[in-house]
Design an enzyme around this catalytic site. Structure first.
Site, PDB file in Angstrom:
ATOM      1  N   LYS A 146       2.808   9.380   8.462  1.00  0.00           N
ATOM      2  CA  LYS A 146       1.882   9.183   9.580  1.00  0.00           C
ATOM      3  C   LYS A 146       2.288   9.794  10.938  1.00  0.00           C
ATOM      4  CE  LYS A 146      -1.023   5.656   7.721  1.00  0.00           C
ATOM      5  NZ  LYS A 146      -0.638   4.990   6.475  1.00  0.00           N
TER       6      LYS A 146
ATOM      7  N   PHE B 162       0.854  -1.187   0.000  1.00  0.00           N
ATOM      8  CA  PHE B 162       0.000   0.000   0.000  1.00  0.00           C
ATOM      9  C   PHE B 162       0.890   1.236   0.000  1.00  0.00           C
ATOM     10  CE2 PHE B 162      -2.403   3.509   1.751  1.00  0.00           C
ATOM     11  CZ  PHE B 162      -3.533   3.466   0.947  1.00  0.00           C
TER      12      PHE B 162
ATOM     13  N   ASP C 229       9.233   2.492   1.800  1.00  0.00           N
ATOM     14  CA  ASP C 229       8.070   3.233   2.287  1.00  0.00           C
ATOM     15  C   ASP C 229       7.922   2.915   3.776  1.00  0.00           C
ATOM     16  OD1 ASP C 229       5.559   4.077   3.064  1.00  0.00           O
ATOM     17  OD2 ASP C 229       4.522   3.366   1.271  1.00  0.00           O
TER      18      ASP C 229
END
Ligand code: PLP
Length: 399
Positions: free
Chosen positions: A252, A138, A223
């Site tokens: 995040k 993702f 990532d």
């Protein structure tokens, strides 16, 4: 307003893009949150790995308050002190030499893809543009990052997708060796896949991936939007394997709850961007980076990374016992405080029952329970969640 009032107003005015639960959270402190009806919950969702310092960490709140009264925005036409400070903290604590700031994980990965293509074209010529990513990955919801995301459910309906993306299964070295070639500009992967169901890339696999990248002049992009910043029990997930990427993306948890994204790169790679090549109006703005510098400092000063490793072991050991006790609990995956419990039954009713008992957890896909508590969680809170989960699993029927 009550939960019910907020829900019905939301259904009237907000686009229907999320499968939302029927509560509205209005306040948080540490690992606890309260809904609009005043109910308290122990939060093991943590804003999907954003609230790593817990809710309303005093140092982050103070930094935001102070910065809000000084300067909220000025644009990147000028130097920004807190942006420079957060960049220093990231560089001095990672493999990287230079940082670019943006506002989200998708934007960070979009920037990484652009940087990798620019670097490859400048260094090797126009035909080197292909990005290889992993199945079940993702990377975000922009057109390029959802194309890099190796899951068709995120791509359906948005075709035509940008060209130049390929997918291989995780931990399958021969598939990668076959896919890599002269046109490969970068391999993009999450050291721990979050949204794909908490799958850890083997450390030996990552070492071989790096060698293959070197052999073909391809960059390695990690990532770490979800698994970075202490989540896995190391400051950055790449430290587990000892494999340093050429580019790393963060987002995040980076600003303790404020929207932010970042691209960290080696000097030689970062140099592929010249003034005018990439930009973001809000990227690295004073508010987000002041929060980020405070959050990063608190993460280190309060030994949250070490705590993440310790509490992660405790949580994993407790979840492992469920795999012995319940036939429908299959496997525990993850590192530190990103953990997944693979089930053979639908996990969503379990999430609902835990919530009714005052514990927030999350389900990825339909059969992996995911745990993303604050990194400063205590032993008592881990034990409370395990106890509630045990009670709920005991009522769950195997199929
Ligand atoms: C959440 C996430 C993203 C996307 O971040 P947004 O801020 O939602 O754009 C990208 N990569 C990973 C690994 C993520 O977990």
């Amino acid at each position: 307003m009550t939960n019910a009032e907020i829900v019905s107003k939301g259904q009237k005015y907000v686009m229907n893009t999320y499968g939302r639960l029927p509560i509205a959270l209005v306040r948080g402190e540490g690992s606890r949150v309260w809904d609009a009806d005043g109910r308290e919950y122990l939060d093991f969702v943590g804003g999907l790995a954003v609230n790593s310092l817990g809710h309303c960490h005093p140092k982050v709140v103070d930094a935001i308050r102070e910065q809000a009264g000084k300067l909220l925005h000025c644009s990147n036409l000028y130097w920004i002190e807190s942006q420079v400070e957060l960049a220093r903290l990231l560089v001095e604590n990672s493999f990287g030499d230079k940082v670019f700031f943006c506002n989200s994980g998708a934007e960070a990965n979009e920037g990484a893809i652009k940087l990798a293509r620019k670097y490859a074209k400048k260094t090797f010529g126009p035909e080197k543009y292909e990005i290889i990513s992993l199945k079940h990955s993702f990377h975000g919801r922009t057109l390029a990052t959802l194309t890099a995301t190796g899951q068709e459910k995120y791509q359906a309906g948005y075709e035509p997708l940008p060209a130049g993306f390929k997918y291989v299964p995780i931990n399958d070295l021969s598939a990668l060796a076959e896919a890599l070639g002269p046109s490969t500009c970068a391999v993009l992967l999450e050291p721990v896949q979050g949204e794909g169901g908490v799958h850890v890339a083997d450390f030996a696999y990552l070492q071989e991936v790096k060698k293959l990248c070197r052999k073909h002049g391809a960059l390695l992009i990690f990532d770490e939007v979800q698994c970075g910043l202490g989540r896995t029990g190391k400051l950055f997930a790449y430290e587990h394997s000892g494999v340093e990427p050429d580019i790393m993306t963060l987002a995040k948890a980076l600003a303790g709850g404020v929207a932010i994204g970042a691209l960290v790169a080696r000097e030689e790679v970062a140099q592929a961007f010249s003034p005018g090549d990439h930009a973001s109006t809000f990227g690295g703005n004073p508010l987000a980076t002041a929060a980020g510098a405070a959050a990063f400092s608190a993460l280190l000063a309060e030994q949250m990374v070490e705590n993440s490793a310790r509490m992660g072991e405790l949580l994993a050991a407790g979840l492992q016992e469920f795999c012995v006790k319940y036939p429908f609990a299959v496997e525990v995956r993850g590192l530190g405080l990103i953990r997944g419990l693979q089930l053979k039954v639908d996990g969503r009713p379990i999430v609902d029952k835990c919530r009714e008992k005052g514990v927030l957890i999350n389900c990825v896909g339909s059969d992996v329970l995911r745990f993303l508590p604050p990194l400063n969680i205590g032993q008592a809170e881990v034990e409370q969640v395990l106890q509630v989960l045990d009670d709920v699993l005991a009522e769950t029927e195997a199929v």
